[in-house]
Scaffold this active site. Structure first.
Site, PDB file in Angstrom:
ATOM      1  N   LYS A  31     -12.873  15.482  22.166  1.00  0.00           N
ATOM      2  CA  LYS A  31     -12.112  16.738  22.039  1.00  0.00           C
ATOM      3  C   LYS A  31     -12.360  17.727  23.178  1.00  0.00           C
ATOM      4  O   LYS A  31     -11.485  18.505  23.540  1.00  0.00           O
ATOM      5  CB  LYS A  31     -12.425  17.415  20.703  1.00  0.00           C
ATOM      6  CG  LYS A  31     -11.739  16.737  19.535  1.00  0.00           C
ATOM      7  CD  LYS A  31     -11.978  17.480  18.236  1.00  0.00           C
ATOM      8  CE  LYS A  31     -11.296  16.737  17.094  1.00  0.00           C
ATOM      9  NZ  LYS A  31     -11.502  17.365  15.796  1.00  0.00           N
TER      10      LYS A  31
ATOM     11  N   ASP B 155      -6.573  22.004  14.627  1.00  0.00           N
ATOM     12  CA  ASP B 155      -7.646  22.140  13.626  1.00  0.00           C
ATOM     13  C   ASP B 155      -7.777  23.603  13.195  1.00  0.00           C
ATOM     14  O   ASP B 155      -8.131  23.891  12.043  1.00  0.00           O
ATOM     15  CB  ASP B 155      -8.999  21.685  14.208  1.00  0.00           C
ATOM     16  CG  ASP B 155      -9.135  20.165  14.237  1.00  0.00           C
ATOM     17  OD1 ASP B 155      -8.442  19.481  13.472  1.00  0.00           O
ATOM     18  OD2 ASP B 155      -9.953  19.671  15.050  1.00  0.00           O
TER      19      ASP B 155
HETATM   20  P1  NAP Z   1     -19.097  16.358  17.023  1.00  0.00           P
HETATM   21  O1  NAP Z   1     -18.411  17.118  18.089  1.00  0.00           O
HETATM   22  O2  NAP Z   1     -19.671  15.022  17.317  1.00  0.00           O
HETATM   23  O3  NAP Z   1     -20.256  17.309  16.408  1.00  0.00           O
HETATM   24  C1  NAP Z   1     -21.134  16.813  15.418  1.00  0.00           C
HETATM   25  C2  NAP Z   1     -21.959  17.964  14.827  1.00  0.00           C
HETATM   26  O4  NAP Z   1     -22.765  17.414  13.781  1.00  0.00           O
HETATM   27  C3  NAP Z   1     -22.929  18.605  15.821  1.00  0.00           C
HETATM   28  O5  NAP Z   1     -23.123  19.943  15.444  1.00  0.00           O
HETATM   29  C4  NAP Z   1     -24.215  17.785  15.581  1.00  0.00           C
HETATM   30  O6  NAP Z   1     -25.404  18.476  15.904  1.00  0.00           O
HETATM   31  C5  NAP Z   1     -24.157  17.594  14.093  1.00  0.00           C
HETATM   32  N1  NAP Z   1     -24.902  16.402  13.670  1.00  0.00           N
HETATM   33  C6  NAP Z   1     -24.534  15.106  13.862  1.00  0.00           C
HETATM   34  N2  NAP Z   1     -25.466  14.285  13.330  1.00  0.00           N
HETATM   35  C7  NAP Z   1     -26.443  15.069  12.827  1.00  0.00           C
HETATM   36  C8  NAP Z   1     -27.669  14.817  12.140  1.00  0.00           C
HETATM   37  N3  NAP Z   1     -28.085  13.573  11.872  1.00  0.00           N
HETATM   38  N4  NAP Z   1     -28.411  15.869  11.737  1.00  0.00           N
HETATM   39  C9  NAP Z   1     -28.010  17.132  11.981  1.00  0.00           C
HETATM   40  N5  NAP Z   1     -26.858  17.449  12.638  1.00  0.00           N
HETATM   41  C10 NAP Z   1     -26.085  16.432  13.039  1.00  0.00           C
HETATM   42  O7  NAP Z   1     -18.101  16.114  15.782  1.00  0.00           O
HETATM   43  P2  NAP Z   1     -16.884  17.067  15.311  1.00  0.00           P
HETATM   44  O8  NAP Z   1     -15.625  16.655  15.965  1.00  0.00           O
HETATM   45  O9  NAP Z   1     -17.331  18.467  15.443  1.00  0.00           O
HETATM   46  O10 NAP Z   1     -16.746  16.629  13.772  1.00  0.00           O
HETATM   47  C11 NAP Z   1     -17.716  17.023  12.813  1.00  0.00           C
HETATM   48  C12 NAP Z   1     -17.271  16.581  11.412  1.00  0.00           C
HETATM   49  O11 NAP Z   1     -16.084  17.287  11.036  1.00  0.00           O
HETATM   50  C13 NAP Z   1     -16.921  15.084  11.323  1.00  0.00           C
HETATM   51  O12 NAP Z   1     -17.392  14.596  10.090  1.00  0.00           O
HETATM   52  C14 NAP Z   1     -15.396  15.083  11.326  1.00  0.00           C
HETATM   53  O13 NAP Z   1     -14.851  13.960  10.638  1.00  0.00           O
HETATM   54  C15 NAP Z   1     -15.100  16.377  10.566  1.00  0.00           C
HETATM   55  N6  NAP Z   1     -13.771  16.934  10.886  1.00  0.00           N
HETATM   56  C16 NAP Z   1     -12.920  17.130   9.853  1.00  0.00           C
HETATM   57  C17 NAP Z   1     -11.683  17.699  10.093  1.00  0.00           C
HETATM   58  C18 NAP Z   1     -10.756  17.917   8.928  1.00  0.00           C
HETATM   59  O14 NAP Z   1      -9.572  18.120   9.188  1.00  0.00           O
HETATM   60  N7  NAP Z   1     -11.244  17.920   7.712  1.00  0.00           N
HETATM   61  C19 NAP Z   1     -11.308  18.063  11.383  1.00  0.00           C
HETATM   62  C20 NAP Z   1     -12.216  17.865  12.428  1.00  0.00           C
HETATM   63  C21 NAP Z   1     -13.453  17.287  12.158  1.00  0.00           C
HETATM   64  P3  NAP Z   1     -26.017  18.435  17.412  1.00  0.00           P
HETATM   65  O15 NAP Z   1     -25.277  19.488  18.183  1.00  0.00           O
HETATM   66  O16 NAP Z   1     -27.443  18.731  17.208  1.00  0.00           O
HETATM   67  O17 NAP Z   1     -25.763  17.033  17.938  1.00  0.00           O
END
Ligand code: NAP
Length: 306
Positions: free
Chosen positions: A72, A108
Site C-alpha cells: 500500500k 479504506d
Molecule cells: P501492515 O501494513 O502490514 O501493518 C501491520 C500492523 O500490525 C503493524 O502495526 C504491525 O506492527 C502490527 N503487527 C503485525 N504483527 C504483529 C504482532 N505479532 N504483534 C504486534 N503487532 C503486530 O498491514 P495493514 O495493511 O495495516 O493491515 C492490518 C490489518 O487490517 C490486516 O489484518 C488487514 O487484513 C486489516 N485490514 C482490514 C480492512 C477492512 O476493510 N476491514 C482494510 C485494510 C486492512 P509493527 O509496526 O510493529 O510491525
C-alpha cells in the site's frame, strides 16, 4: 459501450490467496447482472515484481486494481497521480487508469467512515485509541482526523514506526493532539480507559492465529467504549470477544471491507456500476464464505492430526 479494458480488475498483494475481494466482487457483479462482462481476480505480486505489474496495468491489461499487504505504501512512487486522501494518508489501496496514467486512491478511509456511521458511533470531540501503524492504520487515522476527534493515542509494537507515522500525518493535516504509547506500556491501558473508541488496525488476531489479542490488558475495556476490529477473518476476533464480555460495543471489519470495495468499483467505472441500498446480502454471502473456509481449515487440521 464500455471499452474491454474497463472490465477486468484484480487485487495485488503477497500473500493473496486469503483475500475475500474476489468473492466480494463476484457476488456484486452477479447481483448487478454484469457477471458476464466484469471479472475480478487475485494476483500475487511479490515486491520485486511490483514495477512490472503496474506497467502492465498502465498498458491496459487491467482497468483497475486494489492493493493490499504489503504494497500500500510502496506503490506510491510508481503512480502518476494521487487523490487527496491517498496523498494525506501516504497509502494507496485502489489504482485506476485515468488520462493514460495511473492514479492512486485510498478508499479504506471512506470504508472506515461508513462502517462507523452505520454502527452509530460518532467519535467527534472524543478521545480515541488506535492500535497499529501500518497501511490500514494510516487510513483509520486520517478518517478520525477528518471527523474531528479530540485526541488520538496510537499503540504499536514498533513505537518508532508509530511516531514516524504521526509526525507524517501532522505534517500532512496539521493535527497535533496525539501521543504514541508502546503496546506493552501501562499508558496504553490508561488511554483505553479514557477513550470512547478503540480501533484495532494491526493484523493481530487474524487467521491463522485467531486466539491472539492486540490489547495486552483487556481489563481496560469498559462499557462506554466502542471497539472496532479491522480484522475480519475470523469475523469475531479475540478482541471483539473480550469487548462483548465487558459490555462494550463490538464492530467487526466486514462492513468496512465491503464499503471500501464498492467505492473502488465506482471509481473504476466512473459511477456506471454503483451498489444502491443496504449491503446486507453482500455481508451475508461473505460471512458464509468465511464460515466455509473456517470449516475447511478445521477439517484439514483434523485429518492431518489423525
Ligand atoms: P501492515 O501494513 O502490514 O501493518 C501491520 C500492523 O500490525 C503493524 O502495526 C504491525 O506492527 C502490527 N503487527 C503485525 N504483527 C504483529 C504482532 N505479532 N504483534 C504486534 N503487532 C503486530 O498491514 P495493514 O495493511 O495495516 O493491515 C492490518 C490489518 O487490517 C490486516 O489484518 C488487514 O487484513 C486489516 N485490514 C482490514 C480492512 C477492512 O476493510 N476491514 C482494510 C485494510 C486492512 P509493527 O509496526 O510493529 O510491525
Amino acid at each position: 459501450m464500455i471499452p474491454v479494458e474497463r472490465r477486468e480488475f484484480a487485487v495485488i498483494g503477497d500473500p493473496i490467496a486469503h483475500s475475500l475481494s474476489p468473492e466480494l466482487f463476484a457476488f456484486v457483479f452477479r447481483a448487478l447482472g454484469v457477471a458476464d462482462r466484469y471479472r475480478y481476480r487475485a494476483w500475487r505480486v511479490p515486491a520485486h515484481e511490483l514495477p512490472e505489474a503496474l506497467e502492465r496495468v498502465r498498458r491496459g491489461m487491467l482497468a483497475g486494481i486494489n492493493v493490499t499487504i504489503p504494497h500500500k505504501e510502496r506503490v506510491i512512487p510508481l503512480l502518476d497521480a494521487l487523490d487527496l486522501r491517498a496523498a494525506r494518508t501516504g497509502a494507496v489501496n485502489t489504482i485506476a487508469r485515468e488520462g493514460g496514467g495511473l492514479k492512486g486512491y485510498n478508499t479504506d478511509v471512506g470504508g472506515f467512515l461508513r462502517a462507523l456511521r452505520e454502527a452509530r458511533v460518532d467519535p467527534r470531540g472524543e478521545r480515541v485509541v488506535v492500535l497499529g501503524a501500518g497501511g490500514a492504520a494510516r487510513a483509520v487515522l486520517l478518517a478520525l482526523v477528518e471527523m474531528g476527534v479530540a485526541h488520538i493515542a496510537v499503540g504499536n509494537r514498533t513505537r518508532e514506526r508509530a511516531e514516524r507515522l504521526m509526525k507524517d500525518l501532522q505534517a500532512r493535516t496539521g493535527f497535533s493532539r496525539w501521543e504514541v504509547v508502546g503496546s506493552g506500556d501501562p499508558a496504553l491501558s490508561e488511554a483505553v480507559r479514557g477513550a470512547s473508541l478503540l480501533v484495532n488496525a494491526t493484523s493481530v488476531g487474524m487467521h491463522p492465529y485467531p486466539q491472539r489479542c492486540p490489547l495486552p490488558d483487556p481489563s481496560a475495556l469498559h462499557p462506554g467504549l466502542a471497539v472496532m476490529d479491522l480484522v475480519y477473518n475470523p469475523l469475531e476476533t479475540q478482541l471483539l470477544r473480550e469487548a462483548k464480555g465487558r459490555g462494550t460495543r463490538p464492530i467487526d471489519g466486514l462492513n468496512m471491507l465491503i464499503y471500501q470495495a464498492l467505492e473502488a468499483l465506482e471509481i473504476w467505472t466512473q459511477g456506471e456500476l454503483r451498489w444502491e441500498g443496504p449491503i446486507t446480502d453482500i455481508r451475508e454471502h461473505l460471512a458464509g464464505v468465511l464460515h466455509e473456509r473456517e470449516e475447511a481449515t478445521c477439517r484439514s487440521e483434523r485429518s492431518s492430526s489423525t
